[in-house]
Scaffold this motif. Structure first.
Motif, PDB file in Angstrom:
ATOM      1  N   PHE A 576       0.867  -1.191   0.000  1.00  5.61           N
ATOM      2  CA  PHE A 576       0.000   0.000   0.000  1.00  5.61           C
ATOM      3  C   PHE A 576       0.895   1.230   0.000  1.00  5.61           C
ATOM      4  CE2 PHE A 576      -2.212   3.407   2.299  1.00  5.61           C
ATOM      5  CZ  PHE A 576      -3.422   3.457   1.622  1.00  5.61           C
ATOM      6  N   GLN A 577       0.580   2.188  -0.868  1.00  6.02           N
ATOM      7  CA  GLN A 577       1.331   3.427  -0.933  1.00  6.02           C
ATOM      8  C   GLN A 577       0.598   4.491  -0.132  1.00  6.02           C
ATOM      9  OE1 GLN A 577       4.376   4.142  -2.288  1.00  6.02           O
ATOM     10  NE2 GLN A 577       4.097   6.123  -1.283  1.00  6.02           N
ATOM     11  N   PRO A 578       1.126   4.915   1.024  1.00  2.32           N
ATOM     12  CA  PRO A 578       0.417   5.914   1.832  1.00  2.32           C
ATOM     13  C   PRO A 578       0.328   7.249   1.109  1.00  2.32           C
ATOM     14  CG  PRO A 578       2.626   5.533   2.685  1.00  2.32           C
ATOM     15  CD  PRO A 578       2.393   4.503   1.629  1.00  2.32           C
ATOM     16  N   GLN A 579      -0.779   7.956   1.368  1.00  2.00           N
ATOM     17  CA  GLN A 579      -1.040   9.246   0.770  1.00  2.00           C
ATOM     18  C   GLN A 579      -0.894  10.339   1.827  1.00  2.00           C
ATOM     19  OE1 GLN A 579      -1.875   9.548  -2.632  1.00  2.00           O
ATOM     20  NE2 GLN A 579      -1.265   7.384  -2.567  1.00  2.00           N
ATOM     21  N   PRO A 580      -0.415  11.525   1.449  1.00  2.00           N
ATOM     22  CA  PRO A 580      -0.301  12.615   2.432  1.00  2.00           C
ATOM     23  C   PRO A 580      -1.671  13.077   2.912  1.00  2.00           C
ATOM     24  CG  PRO A 580       1.015  13.065   0.457  1.00  2.00           C
ATOM     25  CD  PRO A 580       0.130  11.906   0.133  1.00  2.00           C
ATOM     26  N   LEU A 581      -1.647  13.738   4.040  1.00  2.00           N
ATOM     27  CA  LEU A 581      -2.850  14.337   4.612  1.00  2.00           C
ATOM     28  C   LEU A 581      -2.855  15.829   4.316  1.00  2.00           C
ATOM     29  CD1 LEU A 581      -5.277  14.261   6.795  1.00  2.00           C
ATOM     30  CD2 LEU A 581      -3.520  15.076   8.381  1.00  2.00           C
ATOM     31  N   TYR A 582      -3.965  16.324   3.783  1.00  2.00           N
ATOM     32  CA  TYR A 582      -4.186  17.770   3.752  1.00  2.00           C
ATOM     33  C   TYR A 582      -5.048  18.102   4.958  1.00  2.00           C
ATOM     34  CZ  TYR A 582      -6.318  22.256   2.799  1.00  2.00           C
ATOM     35  OH  TYR A 582      -6.762  23.549   2.923  1.00  2.00           O
ATOM     36  N   ALA A 583      -4.716  19.162   5.661  1.00  2.00           N
ATOM     37  CA  ALA A 583      -5.475  19.528   6.858  1.00  2.00           C
ATOM     38  C   ALA A 583      -5.588  21.036   6.959  1.00  2.00           C
ATOM     39  CB  ALA A 583      -4.809  18.970   8.115  1.00  2.00           C
ATOM     40  N   GLU A 584      -6.643  21.486   7.601  1.00  2.00           N
ATOM     41  CA  GLU A 584      -6.822  22.909   7.859  1.00  2.00           C
ATOM     42  C   GLU A 584      -7.518  23.081   9.202  1.00  2.00           C
ATOM     43  OE1 GLU A 584     -10.939  23.982   5.526  1.00  2.00           O
ATOM     44  OE2 GLU A 584      -9.124  23.867   4.296  1.00  2.00           O
ATOM     45  N   THR A 585      -7.287  24.233   9.808  1.00  2.00           N
ATOM     46  CA  THR A 585      -7.951  24.511  11.076  1.00  2.00           C
ATOM     47  C   THR A 585      -9.415  24.844  10.820  1.00  2.00           C
ATOM     48  OG1 THR A 585      -7.196  26.803  10.922  1.00  2.00           O
ATOM     49  CG2 THR A 585      -5.876  25.305  12.249  1.00  2.00           C
ATOM     50  N   GLY A 586     -10.194  24.784  11.884  1.00  4.04           N
ATOM     51  CA  GLY A 586     -11.585  25.175  11.796  1.00  4.04           C
ATOM     52  C   GLY A 586     -11.750  26.611  12.254  1.00  4.04           C
ATOM     53  N   PHE A 587     -12.863  26.872  12.902  1.00  6.19           N
ATOM     54  CA  PHE A 587     -13.082  28.189  13.494  1.00  6.19           C
ATOM     55  C   PHE A 587     -13.519  27.957  14.923  1.00  6.19           C
ATOM     56  CE2 PHE A 587     -15.950  31.687  14.673  1.00  6.19           C
ATOM     57  CZ  PHE A 587     -15.064  32.746  14.560  1.00  6.19           C
ATOM     58  N   THR A 588     -12.785  28.519  15.880  1.00 14.08           N
ATOM     59  CA  THR A 588     -13.069  28.296  17.289  1.00 14.08           C
ATOM     60  C   THR A 588     -13.213  29.634  18.005  1.00 14.08           C
ATOM     61  OG1 THR A 588     -10.795  28.334  18.134  1.00 14.08           O
ATOM     62  CG2 THR A 588     -11.561  26.281  17.114  1.00 14.08           C
ATOM     63  N   GLY A 635      -2.301  23.042   5.907  1.00 12.90           N
ATOM     64  CA  GLY A 635      -1.036  22.329   5.909  1.00 12.90           C
ATOM     65  C   GLY A 635      -1.128  20.935   5.360  1.00 12.90           C
ATOM     66  N   ALA A 636      -0.001  20.248   5.398  1.00 16.08           N
ATOM     67  CA  ALA A 636       0.097  18.871   4.911  1.00 16.08           C
ATOM     68  C   ALA A 636       0.992  18.083   5.854  1.00 16.08           C
ATOM     69  CB  ALA A 636       0.654  18.847   3.490  1.00 16.08           C
ATOM     70  N   PHE A 637       0.731  16.777   5.912  1.00 12.76           N
ATOM     71  CA  PHE A 637       1.492  15.883   6.790  1.00 12.76           C
ATOM     72  C   PHE A 637       1.736  14.592   6.027  1.00 12.76           C
ATOM     73  CE2 PHE A 637       1.371  12.637  10.313  1.00 12.76           C
ATOM     74  CZ  PHE A 637       2.604  12.970  10.862  1.00 12.76           C
ATOM     75  N   ASP A 638       2.970  14.138   6.011  1.00  8.72           N
ATOM     76  CA  ASP A 638       3.306  12.909   5.291  1.00  8.72           C
ATOM     77  C   ASP A 638       3.801  11.805   6.221  1.00  8.72           C
ATOM     78  OD1 ASP A 638       5.784  13.838   6.016  1.00  8.72           O
ATOM     79  OD2 ASP A 638       6.595  13.980   3.987  1.00  8.72           O
ATOM     80  N   GLY A 639       3.596  11.979   7.505  1.00 12.40           N
ATOM     81  CA  GLY A 639       4.049  10.986   8.463  1.00 12.40           C
ATOM     82  C   GLY A 639       5.380  11.330   9.096  1.00 12.40           C
ATOM     83  N   GLN A 640       6.130  12.249   8.468  1.00 12.52           N
ATOM     84  CA  GLN A 640       7.436  12.643   9.000  1.00 12.52           C
ATOM     85  C   GLN A 640       7.498  14.124   9.351  1.00 12.52           C
ATOM     86  OE1 GLN A 640       9.931  11.292   5.687  1.00 12.52           O
ATOM     87  NE2 GLN A 640      10.591   9.558   6.932  1.00 12.52           N
ATOM     88  N   ARG A 641       6.691  14.929   8.681  1.00  7.84           N
ATOM     89  CA  ARG A 641       6.767  16.379   8.883  1.00  7.84           C
ATOM     90  C   ARG A 641       5.411  17.023   8.623  1.00  7.84           C
ATOM     91  NH1 ARG A 641       8.950  14.631   4.389  1.00  7.84           N
ATOM     92  NH2 ARG A 641      10.957  14.308   5.414  1.00  7.84           N
TER      93      ARG A 641
END
Length: 679
Positions: A576-588, A635-641
């Motif tokens: 399985f080839q892992p895919q990066p995560l795209y993430a963003e904050t919400g509103f708090t 942002g983005a996260f690939d498991g290392q950064r």
């Protein structure tokens, strides 16, 4: 001898015929007195609510509150009538018992019904104060008594007392008159019959035919570090721990694309990033939602039963476009905020059961009503519904457990587990808001981090018990082993561990991109006979679950342009080839400047930020939407950064890297490509 026996029998029958009308009249009058007392209690509580200045109940308001009133005013008469009926019927039941007690003591005057009625009401309140102390925690006069009960009360205390209160006069009646012994026997038989009837009504239905079953359980705000397998103590979530230990595959590195419930669930259902769903934060206006397919709709198209259930709809409610044909949830918007203010305490005394939930579901099955809502009873009813649905055809059943969200009121025995008894009682029974500002640790009304996390763990333990109810029902009916079960959390929770100056502040999620807020629980149990690894350490995303469930259920996949991918290869032990995560904050409620000095803080944080539709649904106003989106970190996260872009007050964007930042170029290019398509 036979003639003498026949004479005595005839005499007893004649006496019964003479006594029956008087007994019936007495019973009716006692019930009427009890109903009158119940309605009187309703009138007193209503007067108290009005005098407290409850918005929307006879109070003149202007400006933004006008829409609130317009939405809820038409609903109030019917709602209050149903509440009054609960008081009347509950009072009548107590009146019947009180009348029986008065008659048993030989006090056949209606005036004697009243003290017995009041004693029974007090005993019932005693029992509920131990079970759900938040029912009374806003009454200053009861603070010291409630504190003692929270520390020392046990459920058997009031139950033994009420048993003695009822048993003593019956024993006296039997001893006083042999003629009443038969009546006593009949009464005891009636009590046993009623008990058996209640047990039969509350039973879990049989499993029925073994149709395919997929169960999706989301535990709101559950941080995976509370699992024993991931470093937890094992005391917070024993049912979830057992689920993992009994054969589920635990994904140790699962993340959500946005750490707020509504947008996280929307991404889960659609397998798309938030900017592709249109849901960028809680209470996004539905007019901004982007119509798109969902995996529950795929199940429905294949003629599966699709059910969604939750006991809190404040910041997450599913509509028809979710793909769930059946949606069991409290009313949304203005009505829900009104219900929180309608503290009709006797509803929590008289109606916290199946019949009460059927009559007043917006009260009994609504977590917003602290102390009135019984989370364990709710889970028991939901478990029965799950088994019933599964017996009628292929079923996708989703449950969102919200115990760790506001109002955060732990019930017995959870409120004694992790918060120190030395903490003030108001800290132990409900979530308390302390502003997320520097110096909160020493500010007025602040708390300490240990206490905040202790209450959080108690609430997670309560949610764990609810999930255990569902698992137990599936096991009792033989449906657990053959079900495909997914256990997850929509986001984590931050207690500001990196900021000592915020130690007394309210916890938050959706404010920063981080392990504490974006890392989630994810565990999958395949049906019997299908082997899967016990643990997967590969990076996965919550929005991968839709494609995974569709593949495992052999149903048509979502469109090829979705952002999620199927994790079925990982469950089969395949490459399985892992895919990066795209993430963003919400509103708090937290200004981003708290965590990033110089961050652009332009989104409004006031009542005027929201508008109320004619149907009462609360949404973010159009002018505030663009400011909220502009304020986001992405942002983005690939498991290392982690690579995170933060908008600055000077109009620039600051990109930062956290983790192994030696070679961020590939991830940086990937993030730029995603952002180029995001508004």
């Amino acid at each position: 001898m036979a003639d003498a026996g026949l004479f005595r029998y005839t005499r007893l029958v004649a006496m019964s015929v003479r006594v029956a009308p008087r007994l019936l009249l007495w019973t009716l009058l006692a019930a009427l007195v009890g109903a009158g007392l119940g309605l009187g209690l309703f009138a007193l509580e209503t007067e108290r609510l009005l005098s407290a200045g409850l918005v929307g109940v006879g109070i003149d308001v202007e400006g933004p509150y006008a829409a609130l009133m317009n939405a809820i005013r038409p609903l109030l008469p019917g709602l209050l009538a149903r509440v009054a009926a609960v008081y009347g019927v509950g009072g009548a039941v107590l009146g019947l018992l009180a009348g029986g007690l008065a008659r048993a003591w030989g006090r056949q005057r209606l005036a004697w019904v009243i003290p017995h009625w009041l004693v029974l009401l007090a005993l019932l309140a005693w029992d509920r104060a131990i079970a759900r102390p938040a029912l009374f925690d806003d009454l200053p006069a009861l603070r010291s008594v409630l504190g003692w009960l929270v520390d020392h009360g046990q459920p058997w205390h009031p139950r033994v007392t009420v048993g003695l209160w009822l048993a003593l006069p019956l024993g006296w009646l039997a001893w006083r008159s042999r003629e009443h012994q038969r009546s006593l026997g009949l009464a005891c038989g009636a009590v046993v019959a009623v008990g058996l009837l209640g047990a039969w009504i509350s039973r879990t239905p049989s499993g029925g035919e073994r149709h395919p079953l997929v169960v999706l359980i989301g535990v709101d705000a559950f941080r995976p570090d509370r699992l024993k397998a991931l470093g937890g103590t094992g005391a917070v979530a024993p049912h979830l721990d057992r689920f993992v230990e009994e054969g589920a595959t635990l994904f140790t590195r699962a993340y959500t694309t946005i750490a707020q419930t509504e947008p996280a669930w929307r991404s889960l259902l659609t397998a798309r990033w938030p900017h592709r769903t249109g849901v960028r934060y809680s209470l996004t206006a539905e007019s901004r939602w982007i119509p798109t397919s969902t995996f529950p709709a795929r199940f429905a198209d294949a003629h599966w039963r699709t059910v969604f259930a939750t006991d809190c709809s404040r910041f997450h409610a599913e509509g028809p476009d979710s793909g769930f044909a059946t949606r069991l949830q409290p009313p949304r918007g203005a009505v829900n905020f009104l219900l929180e203010k309608l503290r009709y305490r006797a509803v929590g005394l008289f109606a916290d059961h199946r019949l009460g939930a059927a009559w007043l579901p917006e009260f009994i099955d609504n977590r917003a009503l602290a102390g009135i809502h019984d989370p364990i009873g709710y889970a028991d009813r939901l478990a029965a519904r799950l088994v019933l649905e599964a017996s009628q055809g292929p079923t996708l059943f989703a449950f969102h457990a919200t115990a760790a969200h506001f109002p955060g009121d732990p019930t017995y025995p959870f409120y004694r587990r992790f918060v120190a008894p030395s903490e003030p009682i108001e800290r132990r029974l409900r979530m308390h808001f302390s502003p997320v500002v520097p110096g909160a640790a020493g500010g007025a009304g602040s708390w300490n981090r240990a206490g905040a996390e202790g209450l959080y763990d108690e609430l997670l333990a309560q949610a764990d018990a609810q999930v255990g109810q569902l698992f137990d029902a599936l096991k009792r009916t033989g449906r657990y082993d053959d079900a495909l079960i997914v256990l997850f959390s929509d986001h984590g929770e931050s207690f500001h561990a990196d900021r000592p100056d915020l130690a007394g502040a309210t916890s938050v999620h959706g404010a920063r991109l981080s392990e504490e807020e974006n890392r989630v629980l994810l565990a999958v149990k395949l049906p019997r006979g299908q082997q899967a690894p016990a643990r997967v350490d590969t990076l996965v995303r919550l929005l991968d679950m839709g494609p995974t469930l569709l593949e495992l259920s052999q149903l048509p996949s979502l469109p090829s342009d979705v952002d999620g991918v199927s994790l079925a290869p990982l469950l089969r032990g395949e490459p399985f080839q892992p895919q990066p995560l795209y993430a963003e904050t919400g509103f708090t409620h937290v200004s981003p400047e708290i965590f990033d000095p110089g961050h652009w803080p332009g989104a409004p944080r006031s009542f005027e930020t929201y508008r109320i539709r004619q149907d009462g649904v609360v949404e973010v106003d159009g002018s505030a939407h663009d400011a909220m989106v502009r304020e986001k970190d992405r942002g983005a996260f690939d498991g290392q950064r982690w690579l995170v872009d933060r908008p600055q007050a000077d109009g620039s964007t600051k990109r930062t890297c956290v983790g192994d930042c030696a070679e961020p170029a590939v991830l940086s290019s990937w993030l730029d490509a995603v952002l180029s398509r995001a508004p």
